[in-house]
Design a protein around this motif. Structure first.
Motif, PDB file in Angstrom:
ATOM      1  N   LEU A 174       3.282   6.185  -8.239  1.00 30.97           N
ATOM      2  CA  LEU A 174       3.840   6.893  -7.094  1.00 30.97           C
ATOM      3  C   LEU A 174       5.293   7.287  -7.345  1.00 30.97           C
ATOM      4  O   LEU A 174       5.720   8.396  -6.994  1.00 30.97           O
ATOM      5  CB  LEU A 174       3.741   6.030  -5.835  1.00 30.97           C
ATOM      6  N   ASN A 175       6.046   6.396  -7.984  1.00 28.96           N
ATOM      7  CA  ASN A 175       7.439   6.722  -8.300  1.00 28.96           C
ATOM      8  C   ASN A 175       7.522   7.933  -9.213  1.00 28.96           C
ATOM      9  O   ASN A 175       8.317   8.858  -8.995  1.00 28.96           O
ATOM     10  CB  ASN A 175       8.126   5.522  -8.960  1.00 28.96           C
ATOM     11  N   ARG A 176       6.718   7.920 -10.267  1.00 28.30           N
ATOM     12  CA  ARG A 176       6.749   9.033 -11.218  1.00 28.30           C
ATOM     13  C   ARG A 176       6.290  10.318 -10.570  1.00 28.30           C
ATOM     14  O   ARG A 176       6.832  11.394 -10.831  1.00 28.30           O
ATOM     15  CB  ARG A 176       5.872   8.707 -12.427  1.00 28.30           C
ATOM     16  N   ARG A 177       5.282  10.213  -9.738  1.00 23.47           N
ATOM     17  CA  ARG A 177       4.777  11.406  -9.054  1.00 23.47           C
ATOM     18  C   ARG A 177       5.857  12.017  -8.177  1.00 23.47           C
ATOM     19  O   ARG A 177       6.067  13.241  -8.182  1.00 23.47           O
ATOM     20  CB  ARG A 177       3.552  11.029  -8.226  1.00 23.47           C
ATOM     21  N   GLY A 178       6.592  11.177  -7.428  1.00 16.29           N
ATOM     22  CA  GLY A 178       7.645  11.688  -6.568  1.00 16.29           C
ATOM     23  C   GLY A 178       8.765  12.330  -7.351  1.00 16.29           C
ATOM     24  O   GLY A 178       9.301  13.376  -6.961  1.00 16.29           O
ATOM     25  N   GLU A 179       9.118  11.719  -8.484  1.00 14.65           N
ATOM     26  CA  GLU A 179      10.208  12.253  -9.305  1.00 14.65           C
ATOM     27  C   GLU A 179       9.845  13.607  -9.902  1.00 14.65           C
ATOM     28  O   GLU A 179      10.633  14.553  -9.835  1.00 14.65           O
ATOM     29  CB  GLU A 179      10.544  11.260 -10.417  1.00 14.65           C
TER      30      GLU A 179
END
Length: 509
Positions: free
Chosen positions: A220-225
């Motif tokens: 989720l972190n990578r997707r948001g970034e």
């Protein structure tokens, strides 16, 4: 001849970027801009890639004032008077192509840009988040808080810091809690992160049906970034997986994995009937009907389930981690918060019920002050001026211009808040009308966060549990505990803390 051709080819990029600036069809050259934002999307794209977009835009407003040109056709407006115009009802502003970067399964309530389609979706989904529906979810939140309490007590029984405290990174545990709660509410069961102490979820490949595991929090972190960066230049999305920067290749994979998590859990419900007896978000989503009596299709259900997973996970964990930081850093806040909770929760301690603490004014003030000063959603959400144009804060903008109001800058304005850099919960006992209108953690208007009621229920119950049951302090050597030291963060679509080491011990046997 060949030499002339090379010159012409070399001049093409210059013409491509300079010609629109010179022509100035939307009359935006009158606004100041950091180089090269007036000519290219690259400036904003690069700030997003570095994870500092909200800070960079904030600095530009301090330098240039109320209006800043942050892309060739995008003006950031740091004025609360712009909020009801850009985001409010009846003004005709639509979401920009920034949101195209967030589409994976198909367009959902969050990233659909068509007004009629959004109205249909919101009417179908809004009942899911009514106050009556949300209160039915409290037992699921309560269950996961009991699991967290067991883990906290286990750690408290093994002190490794002075004063009988145990050291932990609170961000890990707020992540596990938030993801397990939203999984429980949405899909019928938690991921199991609280019990295992690990970041893990099942993923289903929509093409092959193969089920694997992936670290949901990391995904989720990578997707948001990556989505937050690609949104600044949506045309790059189709080429992102071929770029040499692994930020993009890993980010594209994360988008696929995150969709796979939602597909796997919806498949459990639709194909195998797992959890059909539960009154949870997915059940209410499946029961929803539009004005013609039609339910959501399977892909649409998957897309909305994915939206719920995203919207209800790291928003909560980010805020909780930041709240811990500010409560411990600010003299007197921990003591005042615990005193109020002790008075509301007289007797033996257990995970509190919402009814017992919903009227705790200082508790709510601490949460609101965290939402203001941390501003989990810190960037200015972009909207497109309607075709006939619109006057905003004394400036007329041609149709098609993109406007945004930067949440971080509004929430950190001394003109609005007086002492904006100070964490002062007491300010919420006597807000001015301007301050009320300037508080936009969930946005406003028809595109405001539909899950605000769930967020409120979660935050109040979680914060009351954490601070009534345990004592906390900064871990020895934790630089973020020093006066004036900032909480380290990185911004994707949301502003996320990078971690916070604290000490925990039981308040009661």
């Amino acid at each position: 001849m060949a030499y002339t051709t090379y010159i012409l080819i070399g001049l093409l990029p210059l013409v491509y970027y300079l010609l629109p600036y010179i022509v100035d069809a939307k009359k935006l050259r009158r606004f100041n801009a950091p180089f090269p934002a007036a000519f290219s999307d690259f400036w904003l794209f690069w700030q997003a890639r570095k994870g500092v977009r909200h800070f960079a835009v904030h600095d530009m407003h301090k330098k240039y004032g109320k209006f800043v040109r942050i892309q060739p056709e995008h003006i950031s407006v740091a004025d609360p008077a712009a909020i009801p115009i850009v985001y409010g009802h009846g003004t005709g502003f639509l979401k920009s192509d920034y949101y195209d970067a967030f589409v994976s399964i198909q367009r959902g309530l969050f990233n659909t840009r068509d007004r009629a389609e959004h109205t249909r979706k919101r009417k179908t989904i809004s009942h899911v988040f009514s106050t009556k529906s949300v209160l039915q979810f409290e037992p699921y939140i309560h269950h996961n808080l009991e699991l967290l309490a067991k883990q906290f007590n286990k750690m408290s029984d093994s002190p490794d810091l002075s004063g009988s405290y145990h050291k932990l990174d609170i961000l890990h545990w707020t992540n596990y809690l938030a993801f397990d709660i939203i999984s429980d509410l949405t899909f019928g069961s938690p991921f199991g992160m609280l019990e295992s102490g690990k970041d893990q979820a099942f993923v289903k490949d929509p093409a092959t049906g193969k089920v694997t595991t992936a670290p949901a929090i990391q995904v989720l972190n990578r997707r948001g970034e990556v989505s937050g960066t690609l949104g600044c230049a949506p045309w790059v999305k189709q080429f992102a997986k071929y770029l040499p920067d692994k930020f993009f290749t890993e980010g594209v994979k994360a988008v696929e994995d995150l969709a796979g998590i939602a597909i796997a859990r919806v498949s459990d419900r639709l194909d195998h009937g797992i959890g059909n007896e539960r009154e949870d978000l997915l059940k209410k989503l499946m029961d929803g009907r539009d004005e013609h009596g039609k339910p959501l299709g399977r892909k649409e259900t998957e897309a909305e389930a994915l939206t719920m997973l995203i919207a209800g996970s790291d928003t909560t964990s980010n805020t909780l981690c930041s709240l811990m930081y500010w409560v411990l850093r600010t003299p007197g806040v921990l003591e005042s918060l615990q005193k109020e909770l002790d008075e509301a929760l007289q007797g033996d301690w257990s995970v509190p019920n919402y009814a017992a603490i919903k009227d705790c004014k200082y508790l709510r003030a601490v949460i609101n002050e965290t939402l203001r000063i941390h501003s989990t959603s810190s960037l200015g959400l972009p909207r497109v001026v309607p075709p006939k144009g619109y006057t905003v804060c004394g400036e007329f903008f041609e149709g098609g211009t993109v406007l945004s109001v930067p949440s971080y800058t509004i929430h950190h304005s001394d003109e609005i808040w007086g002492d904006a850099s100070a964490f002062r919960p007491e300010r919420w006992f006597n807000l001015t009308e301007l301050q009320k209108k300037s508080f936009i953690p969930f946005s406003v208007g028809p595109r405001a966060c539909v899950g605000q009621n769930v967020a409120e229920l979660e935050m109040i119950t979680i914060v009351a549990t954490m601070f009534s049951g345990w004592d906390w302090k900064f871990a020895e050597g934790e630089k973020q505990g020093l006066p004036g030291a900032p909480l380290d963060t990185v911004e994707g679509f949301l502003r996320k803390p990078l971690g916070l080491n604290v000490g925990i011990k039981r308040r009661r046997a």
